[in-house]
Scaffold this active site. Structure first.
Site, short mmCIF file in Angstrom:
data_model
loop_
_atom_site.label_atom_id
_atom_site.label_comp_id
_atom_site.label_asym_id
_atom_site.label_seq_id
_atom_site.Cartn_x
_atom_site.Cartn_y
_atom_site.Cartn_z
CE LYS A 252 1.73 5.16 8.25
NZ LYS A 252 1.66 4.29 7.11
CE1 TYR B 199 -3.58 2.65 0.72
CE2 TYR B 199 -2.22 3.32 2.59
CZ TYR B 199 -3.29 3.55 1.73
OH TYR B 199 -4.06 4.68 1.89
CG ASP C 206 5.83 3.91 0.44
OD1 ASP C 206 6.18 4.63 1.41
OD2 ASP C 206 4.64 3.75 0.11
#
Ligand code: PLP
Length: 446
Positions: free
Chosen positions: A271, A148, A243
């Protein structure tokens, strides 16, 4: 002691939210669809613990889905961000805090020479794809099933089973056009990547990968997989994008690229670098980043990008993480958590396996007759999600907050201590009997 049926205030809060918020939440997984029941509404958090609106306390292993590697409300981060906020929350003009956080990131991640801050992981990925396409002058993006990368249209794409499939929209509202230039490959399968690039390499802008997959549950890269991607991308002149929104400063201070010693062309972050506030970033080789506006022609902007309060939280978080021994401590606590979950499953006769890299891990419940390993989405998609849901509810009722879905990572923070782990182990031993569900002799009503 369990709390079944006593989430009254959360139930009221959710009913109220549903009247004005789409689905009652601001991100779908929060709604507990995968595990059933009403989402728990939280009042506050400190260290490893959360307290809900019904005054139940939990040991938290969600950590806001990864950012809170120091636990909730770490004193020095809060102090620093409050000082920043008191000095003005946003200027829409440069501050030195942006440079300071960028320097810390560039020192930590070998592949990041220059970077740009944005406000979320989604935005970072979306911008990196645009940049990769501009730099190579090519259209195609290769991604992996089960990875994702946020909700930008080009990556809301599902593949079929099989070696390499042309993307089809995985959400209504994504056009065929947006999905057409994305090709979906199986994770940990270098042969499939080599074959796909052999065929379409001349049109390949980038291969994007979670260097440790965390969004199909945790799935580590097979030995040689990341280096293999590096070699294939170099051979075909495609950019390799790691990523690291989840893995950056999580699996190691220098991210997965340091842990595995593989250098991507571009890296996306989010994050942890925001210390619990909304921040994303993309960066990489200087010659590629030079194409970003205003130096280059690739347009990308943001009213609140590099926000001083968020930068302050990020700077203090990275400083604390850089301190001696944090990752060693995370490793000890996480391996002990993994061992206690596996042991609880074994004692209850439940088929389960833990995948773990550092402080991110997933306990996969295995469907009967499946091999005890999860190496790609094909394997993960066969997990016994009903058993996970039963385990989740039983843990929740015993004061342990796990991710509300099988296909998510648990995160351990530097605030988790022996007492947290002991409480978790005791809860897991009981909850495993609930997870076993209606199998002979195993039923434990919740
Ligand atoms: C969380 C995540 C994203 C999306 O970040 P948001 O801040 O939620 O937009 C992208 N990629 C990976 C690997 C993630 O874990």
């Amino acid at each position: 002691m369990t709390r079944a049926g006593r989430y009254t205030r959360s139930e009221e809060a959710f009913a109220r939210a549903r009247r004005v918020l789409a689905g009652g939440v601001n991100s779908p997984v929060r709604a507990f669809k995968a595990v059933g029941g009403t989402p728990v509404f939280f009042a506050r958090g400190k260290g490893s613990r959360l307290v809900d609106v019904d005054d139940h306390q939990y040991v938290d292993y969600v950590g806001s889905w990864g950012p809170l590697i120091l636990g909730h409300a770490p004193a020095r981060v809060i102090e620093r961000l409050m000082v920043a906020a008191a000095g003005g929350t946003s200027f829409g003009a440069p501050t030195t805090a942006e440079t300071e956080l960028a320097e810390l990131i560039a020192q930590a991640l070998p592949a990041v020479e220059s970077l740009r801050f944005v406000n979320s992981g989604t935005e970072a990925v979306m911008s990196a794809l645009r940049l990769a396409r501009a730099f190579t002058g090519r259209p195609l993006i290769f991604k992996f099933a089960g990875c994702y990368h946020g909700h930008c249209d080009a990556l809301l794409v599902a593949g079929g089973s099989g070696m390499a499939t042309l993307g089809a929209p995985s959400s209504p509202g994504v056009t065929e056009g947006a999905a057409r230039d994305t090709i979906v490959l199986p994770y940990n399968n270098l042969d499939a990547v080599a074959a796909a690039l052999q065929r379409d390499g001349a049109r390949a802008a980038a291969v994007i990968v979670e260097p440790v997959a965390g969004n199909m549950g945790v799935v580590p890269p097979a030995p040689g997989f990341l280096q293999g991607l590096r070699d294939i991308c170099s051979r075909h002149g495609a950019l390799l994008i790691f990523d690291e929104v989840m893995t950056g400063f999580r699996v190691a201070y220098g991210g997965a690229q340091t842990l595995y010693g593989v250098t991507p062309d571009l890296t996306t972050l989010g994050k942890i670098i925001g210390g619990g506030l909304p921040v994303g970033a993309y960066g990489g080789r200087r010659e590629i980043m030079a194409l970003v506006s205003p130096e280059g022609a690739v347009y990308q902007a943001g009213t609140l990008s590099g926000n001083p309060v968020a930068m302050a939280a990020g700077i203090e978080t990275l400083r604390l993480l850089h301190g001696l021994g944090v990752y060693e401590q995370l490793e000890r606590a996480s391996s002990s958590l993994a061992a206690c979950l596996e042991e609880a499953a074994r004692q209850a006769g439940v088929a389960a396996v833990v995948n773990r890299v550092g402080s991110m891990l997933t306990l996969f419940f295995l469907a009967a007759g499946r091999p005890a390993r999860v190496e790609n989405w094909e394997d993960a998609s066969r997990a016994d999600t009903a058993a996970y849901a039963r385990f989740f509810r039983a843990m929740l009722d015993r004061g342990v907050y796990l991710p509300p879905g099988q296909y998510e990572a648990l995160f351990v923070s530097a605030a988790h201590d022996e007492e947290d782990l002991a409480l978790t182990a005791a809860a897991a031993r009981e909850a495993m009997r609930a997870a076993r569900g209606s199998s002979p002799g195993g039923h434990v009503p919740l």
